[in-house]
Design an enzyme around this catalytic site. Structure first.
Site, PDB file in Angstrom:
ATOM      1  N   ARG A 104       8.053  -3.342   3.226  1.00 23.22           N
ATOM      2  CA  ARG A 104       8.859  -2.408   2.438  1.00 23.22           C
ATOM      3  C   ARG A 104       9.832  -1.686   3.356  1.00 23.22           C
ATOM      4  O   ARG A 104       9.422  -1.082   4.343  1.00 23.22           O
ATOM      5  CB  ARG A 104       7.910  -1.399   1.757  1.00 23.22           C
ATOM      6  CG  ARG A 104       8.581  -0.568   0.693  1.00 23.22           C
ATOM      7  CD  ARG A 104       7.548   0.210  -0.072  1.00 23.22           C
ATOM      8  NE  ARG A 104       6.754  -0.657  -0.915  1.00 23.22           N
ATOM      9  CZ  ARG A 104       7.093  -1.022  -2.155  1.00 23.22           C
ATOM     10  NH1 ARG A 104       8.212  -0.595  -2.678  1.00 23.22           N
ATOM     11  NH2 ARG A 104       6.313  -1.787  -2.868  1.00 23.22           N
ATOM     12  N   ASP A 203      -7.536  -5.034   4.441  1.00 23.30           N
ATOM     13  CA  ASP A 203      -8.501  -4.418   5.356  1.00 23.30           C
ATOM     14  C   ASP A 203      -9.911  -4.919   5.093  1.00 23.30           C
ATOM     15  O   ASP A 203     -10.682  -5.162   6.026  1.00 23.30           O
ATOM     16  CB  ASP A 203      -8.477  -2.890   5.202  1.00 23.30           C
ATOM     17  CG  ASP A 203      -7.298  -2.263   5.929  1.00 23.30           C
ATOM     18  OD1 ASP A 203      -6.635  -2.979   6.714  1.00 23.30           O
ATOM     19  OD2 ASP A 203      -7.054  -1.071   5.714  1.00 23.30           O
TER      20      ASP A 203
END
Ligand code: URA
Length: 209
Positions: A104, A203
């Site tokens: 982003r 994660d």
């Protein structure tokens, strides 16, 4: 306008609950995600075209069916999408795998493609773009845009969990791409997490939390 398909097979729902559980270890999380991805791919590929071929059994000559339609490709969105590839690969013969990475932009907040390597002949393939989390829908929509620009015409999007906001945004941009997900959750948090969700999928897959 294509639909959102919720794949609510009991085995998928059972495994998804364990995937959501914060006590689930990285190892088990990864295994369950692979299993669920395989089961979802089984449902998603229900309508693949078949063709008849001769086959000789130990007893006699007969006719069997083999996959005869368009070739397939799966394109995981990096990095969490990687956690879905092996399950799909174990099910589909001759699967080609592309990769697409997005980040982003700090200023514009627009998703930008930083890496993309796709199989050749994307216009000849059925393409399944995968990301476990359809959250804001921004990067998923941008990834599919880019994959369309490389020639892909028949695309399906597969997520494990989707937020209503992400579904709305994705469908606004890609009316021709059906979404398959195991669950549509309540909403997005202010930080962009799906609630109740499962936390950060990348994660949890790679043990980086
Ligand atoms: N990406 C994730 O990994 N988790 C979320 O909840 C939203 C986006």
């Amino acid at each position: 306008m294509h639909e959102v398909y919720i794949i609510d097979h009991p085995l998928i729902q059972h495994k998804l609950t364990h995937i959501r559980d914060k006590e689930t270890s990285t190892k088990l999380f990864k295994e369950l995600l692979e299993e669920v991805s395989m089961l979802m791919a089984y449902e998603i590929t229900r309508n693949l075209d078949l063709m008849e071929v001769p086959v000789e059994t130990p007893l006699m000559q007969t006719t069997g069916k083999v996959l005869g339609g368009k070739k397939l490709a799966v394109v995981p969105i990096l990095r969490a999408g990687l956690g879905m590839v092996q399950g799909i690969e174990s099910l589909i013969p001759n699967l080609r795998i592309g990769h697409i990475g997005m980040y982003r932009d700090h200023d514009t907040l627009e998703p930008i493609v930083y890496y993309c390597k796709l199989p050749p002949d994307m216009d000849q393939r059925e393409v399944i773009v995968v990301d476990p989390m359809l959250a804001t829908g921004g990067s998923a929509a941008a990834a599919v845009n880019h994959i369309k620009e490389q020639g892909a015409k028949r695309i399906k999007f597969m997520a494990l969990v989707a937020a209503p906001e992400g579904i709305a945004e994705f469908r606004r941009i890609h009316t021709d791409v059906p979404i398959y997900t195991a669950a549509v959750d309540e909403k997005l948090s202010e930080q962009g997490y799906i609630l109740p969700g499962l936390g950060d999928a990348g994660d949890r897959i790679f043990g980086t939390r």
